[in-house]
Scaffold this active site. Structure first.
Site, PDB file in Angstrom:
ATOM      1  N   GLY A  43      -2.067  -4.932 -16.078  1.00  0.00           N
ATOM      2  CA  GLY A  43      -3.386  -4.907 -16.351  1.00  0.00           C
ATOM      3  C   GLY A  43      -4.332  -5.514 -15.191  1.00  0.00           C
ATOM      4  O   GLY A  43      -3.767  -6.405 -14.818  1.00  0.00           O
ATOM      5  N   GLN A  48     -11.312  -9.849 -11.726  1.00  0.00           N
ATOM      6  CA  GLN A  48     -10.079 -10.469 -11.227  1.00  0.00           C
ATOM      7  C   GLN A  48      -9.997 -10.170  -9.545  1.00  0.00           C
ATOM      8  O   GLN A  48      -9.267 -10.954  -8.777  1.00  0.00           O
ATOM      9  CB  GLN A  48      -8.888 -10.068 -12.015  1.00  0.00           C
ATOM     10  CG  GLN A  48      -8.679 -10.574 -13.257  1.00  0.00           C
ATOM     11  CD  GLN A  48      -7.558 -10.153 -14.073  1.00  0.00           C
ATOM     12  OE1 GLN A  48      -7.040  -9.149 -14.614  1.00  0.00           O
ATOM     13  NE2 GLN A  48      -6.253 -10.989 -13.648  1.00  0.00           N
ATOM     14  N   CYS A  91      -1.233 -14.307 -16.907  1.00  0.00           N
ATOM     15  CA  CYS A  91      -2.301 -13.657 -16.267  1.00  0.00           C
ATOM     16  C   CYS A  91      -2.236 -13.636 -14.577  1.00  0.00           C
ATOM     17  O   CYS A  91      -1.783 -14.729 -14.234  1.00  0.00           O
ATOM     18  CB  CYS A  91      -3.528 -14.212 -16.829  1.00  0.00           C
ATOM     19  SG  CYS A  91      -5.139 -13.568 -15.814  1.00  0.00           S
ATOM     20  N   LEU A  92      -2.298 -12.410 -13.994  1.00  0.00           N
ATOM     21  CA  LEU A  92      -2.408 -12.620 -12.498  1.00  0.00           C
ATOM     22  C   LEU A  92      -3.237 -13.680 -12.029  1.00  0.00           C
ATOM     23  O   LEU A  92      -3.235 -13.839 -10.716  1.00  0.00           O
ATOM     24  CB  LEU A  92      -2.702 -11.192 -11.814  1.00  0.00           C
ATOM     25  CG  LEU A  92      -1.484  -9.997 -12.271  1.00  0.00           C
ATOM     26  CD1 LEU A  92      -1.818  -8.621 -11.591  1.00  0.00           C
ATOM     27  CD2 LEU A  92      -0.145 -10.476 -11.767  1.00  0.00           C
ATOM     28  N   HIS A 133      -6.847  -8.373 -23.481  1.00  0.00           N
ATOM     29  CA  HIS A 133      -6.835  -9.190 -22.401  1.00  0.00           C
ATOM     30  C   HIS A 133      -7.771  -8.877 -21.520  1.00  0.00           C
ATOM     31  O   HIS A 133      -8.428  -9.878 -20.899  1.00  0.00           O
ATOM     32  CB  HIS A 133      -5.333  -9.514 -21.753  1.00  0.00           C
ATOM     33  CG  HIS A 133      -5.048 -10.285 -20.753  1.00  0.00           C
ATOM     34  ND1 HIS A 133      -4.518 -11.503 -20.941  1.00  0.00           N
ATOM     35  CD2 HIS A 133      -5.676 -10.247 -19.601  1.00  0.00           C
ATOM     36  CE1 HIS A 133      -4.530 -12.102 -19.876  1.00  0.00           C
ATOM     37  NE2 HIS A 133      -5.189 -11.658 -18.816  1.00  0.00           N
ATOM     38  N   GLU A 134      -7.756  -7.596 -20.778  1.00  0.00           N
ATOM     39  CA  GLU A 134      -8.612  -7.156 -19.805  1.00  0.00           C
ATOM     40  C   GLU A 134     -10.188  -7.049 -20.351  1.00  0.00           C
ATOM     41  O   GLU A 134     -10.913  -7.382 -19.611  1.00  0.00           O
ATOM     42  CB  GLU A 134      -7.998  -5.546 -19.224  1.00  0.00           C
ATOM     43  CG  GLU A 134      -6.863  -5.646 -18.978  1.00  0.00           C
ATOM     44  CD  GLU A 134      -6.433  -6.875 -17.860  1.00  0.00           C
ATOM     45  OE1 GLU A 134      -7.240  -7.237 -17.319  1.00  0.00           O
ATOM     46  OE2 GLU A 134      -5.124  -7.295 -17.738  1.00  0.00           O
ATOM     47  N   HIS A 137     -11.364 -10.562 -19.991  1.00  0.00           N
ATOM     48  CA  HIS A 137     -11.562 -10.743 -18.573  1.00  0.00           C
ATOM     49  C   HIS A 137     -13.188 -10.395 -18.204  1.00  0.00           C
ATOM     50  O   HIS A 137     -13.984 -10.929 -17.908  1.00  0.00           O
ATOM     51  CB  HIS A 137     -10.675 -10.418 -17.703  1.00  0.00           C
ATOM     52  CG  HIS A 137      -9.789 -10.905 -17.383  1.00  0.00           C
ATOM     53  ND1 HIS A 137      -9.603 -12.084 -16.675  1.00  0.00           N
ATOM     54  CD2 HIS A 137      -8.483 -10.714 -17.455  1.00  0.00           C
ATOM     55  CE1 HIS A 137      -8.481 -12.663 -16.467  1.00  0.00           C
ATOM     56  NE2 HIS A 137      -7.793 -11.824 -16.759  1.00  0.00           N
TER      57      HIS A 137
END
Length: 193
Positions: A43, A48, A91-92, A133-134, A137
């Site tokens: 995701g 991000q 997380c990226l 999670h997204e 963000h």
């Protein structure tokens, strides 16, 4: 397009709703999917990649050939939640940081797709976790914000390393100051929201 890392200020920016789906937004989505796959993510939220929009992409297989698994979420809202479970997340934007997070096991999400149509998704398992999670963000919330004080201690060292790298990059002019970032985000919002 590249993924920004903690503690970049855009990660704490509450994203603004998008008002239209056009060719540029479709390009942004394609670039986000490409970046997500390149970094082996499941995701990716727009902030991000340093964009202030309520936009996220997902594919829990993290496989660019599995296009049937792709979900594009424009202005997503969680309308229902049920049950909870704890599972490890990463997380990226926080590479090398992993911790257990409690989230709803099932969610109902309402969002718009790339054709501008409203869609309702009933998600469970990894998709439910990923969408929460997204959307976090998009609200400027990171998974580390959901950790207990004890778990926060376990990620202190890798977070300190990311903070040191951020400070060094900013010192070398790689990352602009907060005022410049805020100005740029406002300009981008004015164009699309």
């Amino acid at each position: 397009m590249q993924i920004i890392k903690y503690p970049h200020p855009t990660l704490r920016h509450r994203s603004k709703p998008l008002r239209k789906v056009d060719a540029r937004l479709k390009e942004i989505v394609a670039e986000m999917l490409e970046q997500m796959y390149e970094d082996n993510g499941v995701g990716l939220a727009a902030n991000q990649v340093d964009l202030p929009y309520r936009l996220a992409v997902m594919n829990i297989k993290s496989d660019p050939t599995a296009t049937e698994e792709e979900i594009v979420l424009i202005n997503p809202v969680i309308s229902k939640r049920s049950d909870t479970a704890e599972a490890e997340e990463g997380c990226l934007s926080l590479p090398e940081v992993w911790a257990s997070v409690r989230r709803s096991e099932k969610v109902e999400v309402i969002a718009y797709d790339l054709s501008g149509q409203e869609c309702k998704y009933e998600l469970d398992g990894l998709y439910a976790r990923a969408v929460q999670h997204e959307i976090d963000h998009l609200d400027g919330v990171l998974f580390i914000d959901r950790l207990s004080p004890t778990l926060k201690l376990t990620v202190k060292d890798p977070l300190s390393m990311l903070e040191a790298q951020f400070t060094a990059d900013r010192g070398h002019g790689v990352i602009p100051n907060d005022a410049e970032i805020t100005k740029r985000l406002a300009e981008l919002e004015a164009q699309r929201t």
